[in-house]
Design a protein around this motif. Sequence first.
Motif, PDB file in Angstrom:
ATOM      1  N   GLY A  28       0.695  -1.184  -0.071  1.00  0.00           N
ATOM      2  CA  GLY A  28       0.037  -0.130  -0.067  1.00  0.00           C
ATOM      3  C   GLY A  28       0.974   1.160  -0.144  1.00  0.00           C
ATOM      4  N   GLU A  29       1.876   1.227   0.778  1.00  0.00           N
ATOM      5  CA  GLU A  29       2.697   2.600   0.906  1.00  0.00           C
ATOM      6  C   GLU A  29       3.483   2.676  -0.614  1.00  0.00           C
ATOM      7  N   ARG A  30       3.933   1.626  -1.279  1.00  0.00           N
ATOM      8  CA  ARG A  30       4.513   1.551  -2.458  1.00  0.00           C
ATOM      9  C   ARG A  30       3.558   2.026  -3.484  1.00  0.00           C
ATOM     10  N   GLU A  31       2.487   1.481  -3.526  1.00  0.00           N
ATOM     11  CA  GLU A  31       1.154   2.128  -4.453  1.00  0.00           C
ATOM     12  C   GLU A  31       0.835   3.385  -4.265  1.00  0.00           C
ATOM     13  N   THR A  32       0.721   3.966  -3.190  1.00  0.00           N
ATOM     14  CA  THR A  32       0.115   5.044  -2.977  1.00  0.00           C
ATOM     15  C   THR A  32       1.240   6.349  -2.745  1.00  0.00           C
ATOM     16  N   GLY A  33       2.271   5.920  -2.055  1.00  0.00           N
ATOM     17  CA  GLY A  33       3.357   6.749  -1.869  1.00  0.00           C
ATOM     18  C   GLY A  33       2.893   7.445  -0.454  1.00  0.00           C
ATOM     19  N   ARG A  34       2.177   6.769   0.282  1.00  0.00           N
ATOM     20  CA  ARG A  34       1.568   7.299   1.575  1.00  0.00           C
ATOM     21  C   ARG A  34       1.783   6.286   2.617  1.00  0.00           C
ATOM     22  N   LYS A  35       2.108   6.828   3.918  1.00  0.00           N
ATOM     23  CA  LYS A  35       2.311   5.751   4.961  1.00  0.00           C
ATOM     24  C   LYS A  35       1.318   5.056   5.521  1.00  0.00           C
ATOM     25  N   THR A  36       1.502   3.675   6.091  1.00  0.00           N
ATOM     26  CA  THR A  36       0.645   3.014   6.808  1.00  0.00           C
ATOM     27  C   THR A  36       0.057   3.674   7.546  1.00  0.00           C
ATOM     28  N   GLY A  37      -1.277   3.400   7.867  1.00  0.00           N
ATOM     29  CA  GLY A  37      -2.199   4.173   8.890  1.00  0.00           C
ATOM     30  C   GLY A  37      -2.766   5.278   8.254  1.00  0.00           C
ATOM     31  N   ASP A  38      -2.300   6.178   7.047  1.00  0.00           N
ATOM     32  CA  ASP A  38      -2.983   7.195   6.479  1.00  0.00           C
ATOM     33  C   ASP A  38      -4.079   6.703   5.737  1.00  0.00           C
ATOM     34  N   GLY A  53      -7.302   3.050  -5.002  1.00  0.00           N
ATOM     35  CA  GLY A  53      -7.182   3.026  -3.762  1.00  0.00           C
ATOM     36  C   GLY A  53      -5.880   2.596  -3.449  1.00  0.00           C
ATOM     37  N   LYS A  54      -5.792   1.875  -2.119  1.00  0.00           N
ATOM     38  CA  LYS A  54      -4.619   1.422  -1.724  1.00  0.00           C
ATOM     39  C   LYS A  54      -3.853   0.556  -2.588  1.00  0.00           C
ATOM     40  N   TYR A  55      -4.418  -0.193  -3.250  1.00  0.00           N
ATOM     41  CA  TYR A  55      -3.789  -1.144  -3.804  1.00  0.00           C
ATOM     42  C   TYR A  55      -3.626  -0.876  -5.450  1.00  0.00           C
ATOM     43  N   GLN A  56      -4.128   0.397  -5.702  1.00  0.00           N
ATOM     44  CA  GLN A  56      -4.237   0.716  -7.260  1.00  0.00           C
ATOM     45  C   GLN A  56      -4.840  -0.288  -8.175  1.00  0.00           C
TER      46      GLN A  56
END
Length: 180
Positions: A28-38, A53-56
Amino acid sequence: MLSGEIIISQSQNYKSKGKLQEMLNALGERETGRKTGDNSQYKFENPELGFLGKYQFAEILLIRLGYYKAKVYYGNGADKNYWRGTWTNKRGIDSKTKLLNSPEVQEAAIREAFAVYWQDINYLLKQRRKSVNEYLGQQRKFNDNGKSKNVKITLSGLMAAAHLRGPVPGTSQFLFFQER
């Protein structure tokens, strides 16, 4: 099969023993560039290609999983994910907005996707009279933008690769390329 402890090994210098959720968090972090929990990970929409979404998620994947229907989609007549088809109401998802606002559905859908990828990979392996067990634990070298890298083939790595590059041809080519 996918819920137990798994080994994630991304390079010869990095080894991590973790659980499925840890791998999903990294994905999820790789796909969105946003940290886990965001929570904005779940609402993320790729502005260039329209993955969601989180998993693009792509249109074709959500079609395969039964969430969406379309005759024209990215890779089949469209140059991006336009989301012009119709939603099936699976798990209550009847719109793109509803999917983007449904973390629990996205988490369920990625697990459903892994089951589909697993079937795809096994189908390809059986075509060559192979088994996934013949590959798990093997070390493979590959070229990543001119830099040589080593990876250990793991179940989690295969699922992540299938999601990021597709089970066909991406992941299957990676498994088979040294056999030529």
